[in-house]
Design an enzyme around this catalytic site. Structure first.
Site, PDB file in Angstrom:
ATOM      1  N   THR A 149       0.852  -1.190   0.000  1.00  0.00           N
ATOM      2  CA  THR A 149       0.000   0.000   0.000  1.00  0.00           C
ATOM      3  C   THR A 149       0.883   1.232   0.000  1.00  0.00           C
ATOM      4  O   THR A 149       1.893   1.261   0.696  1.00  0.00           O
ATOM      5  CB  THR A 149      -0.856   0.001   1.285  1.00  0.00           C
ATOM      6  OG1 THR A 149      -1.730  -1.126   1.225  1.00  0.00           O
ATOM      7  CG2 THR A 149      -1.671   1.280   1.423  1.00  0.00           C
ATOM      8  N   VAL A 178     -12.473  -5.416   2.487  1.00  0.00           N
ATOM      9  CA  VAL A 178     -11.864  -4.107   2.740  1.00  0.00           C
ATOM     10  C   VAL A 178     -10.746  -4.303   3.761  1.00  0.00           C
ATOM     11  O   VAL A 178     -10.934  -5.011   4.755  1.00  0.00           O
ATOM     12  CB  VAL A 178     -12.918  -3.112   3.281  1.00  0.00           C
ATOM     13  CG1 VAL A 178     -12.273  -1.796   3.683  1.00  0.00           C
ATOM     14  CG2 VAL A 178     -14.005  -2.867   2.234  1.00  0.00           C
ATOM     15  N   GLY A 179      -9.607  -3.698   3.502  1.00  0.00           N
ATOM     16  CA  GLY A 179      -8.480  -3.796   4.436  1.00  0.00           C
ATOM     17  C   GLY A 179      -8.441  -2.619   5.386  1.00  0.00           C
ATOM     18  O   GLY A 179      -9.433  -1.890   5.564  1.00  0.00           O
ATOM     19  N   ASP A 180      -7.284  -2.397   5.974  1.00  0.00           N
ATOM     20  CA  ASP A 180      -7.133  -1.315   6.951  1.00  0.00           C
ATOM     21  C   ASP A 180      -6.976   0.061   6.305  1.00  0.00           C
ATOM     22  O   ASP A 180      -7.201   1.085   6.966  1.00  0.00           O
ATOM     23  CB  ASP A 180      -5.875  -1.573   7.797  1.00  0.00           C
ATOM     24  CG  ASP A 180      -4.638  -1.650   6.904  1.00  0.00           C
ATOM     25  OD1 ASP A 180      -4.623  -2.492   5.983  1.00  0.00           O
ATOM     26  OD2 ASP A 180      -3.716  -0.836   7.098  1.00  0.00           O
ATOM     27  N   THR A 200       1.123  -0.484   6.593  1.00  0.00           N
ATOM     28  CA  THR A 200       1.028  -1.357   5.427  1.00  0.00           C
ATOM     29  C   THR A 200       1.270  -2.777   5.909  1.00  0.00           C
ATOM     30  O   THR A 200       1.946  -2.991   6.915  1.00  0.00           O
ATOM     31  CB  THR A 200       2.012  -0.924   4.312  1.00  0.00           C
ATOM     32  OG1 THR A 200       1.952  -1.866   3.245  1.00  0.00           O
ATOM     33  CG2 THR A 200       3.436  -0.810   4.808  1.00  0.00           C
ATOM     34  N   GLY A 201       0.692  -3.730   5.193  1.00  0.00           N
ATOM     35  CA  GLY A 201       0.796  -5.125   5.640  1.00  0.00           C
ATOM     36  C   GLY A 201      -0.584  -5.755   5.643  1.00  0.00           C
ATOM     37  O   GLY A 201      -1.493  -5.274   4.962  1.00  0.00           O
ATOM     38  N   GLY A 203      -4.023  -6.154   6.457  1.00  0.00           N
ATOM     39  CA  GLY A 203      -5.024  -5.287   7.068  1.00  0.00           C
ATOM     40  C   GLY A 203      -5.795  -5.965   8.189  1.00  0.00           C
ATOM     41  O   GLY A 203      -6.119  -5.343   9.209  1.00  0.00           O
TER      42      GLY A 203
HETATM   43  C1  SD4 Z   1      -4.653  -4.324   2.974  1.00  0.00           C
HETATM   44  N1  SD4 Z   1      -2.907  -3.169   4.145  1.00  0.00           N
HETATM   45  O1  SD4 Z   1      -5.526  -4.196   2.125  1.00  0.00           O
HETATM   46  C2  SD4 Z   1      -3.386  -3.519   2.836  1.00  0.00           C
HETATM   47  C3  SD4 Z   1      -2.415  -4.277   1.976  1.00  0.00           C
HETATM   48  C4  SD4 Z   1      -0.977  -3.895   2.143  1.00  0.00           C
HETATM   49  O2  SD4 Z   1       1.235  -4.451   1.969  1.00  0.00           O
HETATM   50  O3  SD4 Z   1      -0.621  -2.882   2.664  1.00  0.00           O
HETATM   51  N2  SD4 Z   1      -0.057  -4.735   1.758  1.00  0.00           N
HETATM   52  O4  SD4 Z   1      -4.748  -5.126   3.911  1.00  0.00           O
END
Ligand code: SD4
Length: 287
Positions: A149, A178-180, A200-201, A203
């Site tokens: 992200t 939906v993510g974070d 990021t990561g 969610g």
């Molecule tokens: C999500 N946080 O949709 C985002 C994806 C992301 O590195 O950041 N990936 O969960």
């Protein structure tokens, strides 16, 4: 003093654009929006905007958010298809007293009403990746396999602060997932008095600790951006471990009102771009 920080190597060009705008006297919001637009418009970044990787049905659904640290107002877009620059829509929605967070078709209709461009966000490469995943009957990829992200935090010369995020979420996600990234307090938070943070990561994990709010809250109590990121992340990973889970994949960035920046990660290496009164460069933090 102006400063800007953004996630991943891919935001370097955008971060440079953002810092040059800040140097020329632009507000933090303009720097955030323009930096993220550069990442959204670049088709080779397969995790954000145009060329983003599809969900399990072959559609590219986008999440984005924007927060103004001077007013605590925010705007967000969830699961929006065909919106060329979700960050611009999120910023337009910021400031509304109601209807500041829109999902799906409503978000697309709002984009049209604001005169923003629509576009099919799939590219031949993103469709090819989807077809290959379907052929292999591949399930979801983990957060960091081709999925990053873009998050940008900025401080302008007048002390204004803003935060923005944009992503296509997880590759092969379920439709409607939906993510974070558009969730205030989880994917982003910004209060110009205390600082800004973004995540990021995965969610689903980031939301369990409301990590971005936690980082800003720790800065409010006097922690440096680096210490705040580390402490928030450690609290959640320790809790996950006590539940018998692994640490997971999460990275955090933060910026303080005096232009200090920091980051923390559970990964072996997490690159981010940052500039403070100068051109942005890439730095790396390790777990
Ligand atoms: C999500 N946080 O949709 C985002 C994806 C992301 O590195 O950041 N990936 O969960």
């Amino acid at each position: 003093m102006y400063a800007l920080i953004g996630t991943w190597q891919m935001c370097l060009d955008g971060a440079r654009r953002g810092t040059s705008l800040l140097r020329a006297g632009a507000c933090a919001g303009d720097a955030v929006e323009q930096a993220i637009i550069m990442v959204e418009d670049e088709p080779s970044y397969s995790s954000v905007g145009y060329g983003g990787l599809p969900d399990s049905t072959g559609h590219v659904y986008l999440d984005a958010a924007y927060m103004d640290g001077n007013t605590l107002r925010l705007g967000g877009v969830m699961s929006a298809e065909n919106v060329r620059n979700p960050i611009s829509l999120a910023r337009k929605l910021c400031g509304r007293e109601t209807n500041c967070l829109l999902a799906g078709r409503g978000a697309e209709q709002a984009a049209v009403s604001f005169g923003l461009q629509l576009r099919d966000m799939r590219t031949e490469a993103s469709l090819e990746a989807w077809r290959a995943a379907v052929a292999k009957q591949q399930k979801k990829l983990s957060a960091y396999e081709e999925h990053d992200t873009v998050c940008i935090l900025a401080l302008d010369e007048k002390g204004g602060m803003a935060a923005g995020t944009s992503t296509s979420g997880l590759f092969m996600k379920d439709p409607g997932r939906v993510g974070d990234s558009p969730i205030v307090g989880s994917g982003f938070y910004c209060d110009a008095r205390y600082g800004a943070a973004a995540a990021t990561g995965l969610g689903e994990d980031i939301m369990r600790g409301c990590l971005s709010y936690e980082v800003v809250s720790l800065m409010r109590r006097g922690a440096s951006p680096t210490d705040a990121c580390r402490e928030a992340l450690t609290a959640l990973t320790e809790r996950k471990k006590s539940l018998g889970e692994d640490e997971g994949s999460m990275s955090l960035i933060a910026l303080s009102p005096d232009g200090m920046f920091g980051a923390a990660t559970t990964l072996p290496e997490f690159p981010f771009a940052a500039g403070r009164g100068e051109e942005a460069a890439v730095y790396t933090v390790k777990a």
